[in-house]
Design an enzyme around this catalytic site. Structure first.
Site, mmCIF file in Angstrom:
data_model
loop_
_atom_site.group_PDB
_atom_site.id
_atom_site.type_symbol
_atom_site.label_atom_id
_atom_site.label_comp_id
_atom_site.label_asym_id
_atom_site.label_seq_id
_atom_site.Cartn_x
_atom_site.Cartn_y
_atom_site.Cartn_z
ATOM 1 N N SER A 187 0.838 -1.203 0.000
ATOM 2 C CA SER A 187 0.000 0.000 0.000
ATOM 3 C C SER A 187 0.871 1.251 0.000
ATOM 4 C CB SER A 187 -0.878 -0.021 1.253
ATOM 5 O OG SER A 187 -1.397 1.253 1.529
ATOM 6 N N TYR B 77 -3.426 -0.246 9.639
ATOM 7 C CA TYR B 77 -3.278 -0.665 8.243
ATOM 8 C C TYR B 77 -1.843 -0.383 7.762
ATOM 9 C CZ TYR B 77 -4.591 -0.908 3.247
ATOM 10 O OH TYR B 77 -4.691 -1.226 1.920
#
Ligand code: NAD
Length: 270
Positions: A151, A164
């Site tokens: 990510s 996250y």
């Protein structure tokens, strides 16, 4: 003559294949001639996604929990007895969770530790466990390609998503570590890479990027200001790199984390 970019007839597993990215990647793999086995914890998601894709090629859906080693091993047994090998693993189960995203008003000290644990568990262990179970079959057969999903939250800090970000950064080092381990102790033909998608509007982030009236949120505007291409990605724009990394054309690429982000990670914003 078959191109070395070809992945025709390869046996490909896609975890989280009932989701947005996983089903889009499954479709691309099918179109490229791979035989695709889609894993998801939700039977309904599998049913919905797969019925559409059946006309494109050989696709099978299996219910599997990527956080449960027994569930993964049962699926490996089933796949090995039916197809005899595993060539490709795309670890697409994961994603952020509403409870693990801080609101504008909250600070990190308001974060619920249960939500932090849930999001890190799914995104990190949900990548590690399938890579171990299916990677073992690849190590035994002496070839295979694993692709993890990283990510933009691993390059620089992005507000509101602490769990996250931590989990995806763990995915990066695990990608590099497993690439090293498999090439040195097993076979250089077992490769492990990651792709780091930039900003694609999906179910997990729609609410923070798009206002109910369809206009961009302030957060969206900040993302676009730091994206040299000045747009969000289309999930089909991940397909080229996925097919390349799974093919023999990428035979000297392992341990790489490749951004697909319209330049977001390359640009300071100034
Ligand atoms: P999604 O929520 O649409 O799909 C995830 C799928 O994983 C769902 O079908 C869900 O049922 C499944 N899943 C959840 N827990 C599971 C478990 N324990 N076992 C098996 N399956 C399970 O999410 P998405 O947008 O397709 O994202 C896929 C991956 O791509 C995630 O790792 C996400 O973080 C990453 N990613 C997405 C974007 C984006 O813009 N959509 C951007 C960067 C990274």
């Amino acid at each position: 003559m078959e191109s070395n970019f070809s992945i025709a007839n390869k046996i490909a597993i896609v975890t989280g294949g009932g989701g947005v990215l996983g089903s889009s990647i499954s479709k691309a793999l099918l179109k490229a001639g791979a035989k695709v086995i889609v894993l998801d914890i939700r039977q309904e998601a599998l049913d919905n996604r797969i019925s559409d894709l059946k006309k494109l090629g050989e696709i099978t859906g299996l219910v599997c929990n990527v956080l449960d080693m027994d569930s993964l091993k049962a699926v490996r047994k089933e796949i090995m007895s039916k197809w005899g090998r595993i060539d490709i693993l795309i670890n697409a189960a994961g994603g952020n969770m509403p409870g693990a995203t801080l609101t504008e008003e909250q600070t990190v000290f308001d974060m619920k530790i249960e939500d932090f644990n849930k999001v890190t568990n799914l995104n990190l262990n949900g990548t590690v466990y399938p890579a171990l179970v299916f990677g073992e079959a690849m190590a035994k057969q002496g070839s295979g390609s694993i692709i993890n999903i990283s990510s933009m939250a691993t390059y620089n800090a992005i507000t509101r998503v602490p769990g996250y970000s931590v989990a995806k950064t763990g995915v990066n080092i695990f990608t590099q570590w497993l690439a090293m381990e498999l090439a040195t102790k097993f076979d250089e033909k077992v490769r492990v890479n990651a792709i780091a998608p930039g900003f694609f509007i999906g179910d997990q982030n729609r609410a923070v990027l798009i206002n109910p009236d369809g206009s961009y949120t302030e957060r969206s505007k900040k993302v676009l200001a730091k994206t040299p291409m000045k747009r969000f990605g289309d999930i089909t724009e991940l397909n080229g790199i996925v097919q390349f990394l799974c093919s023999d054309a990428a035979s000297f690429i392992t341990g790489a984390i490749i951004p697909v982000d319209g330049g977001f990670s390359a640009f300071s914003g100034v």
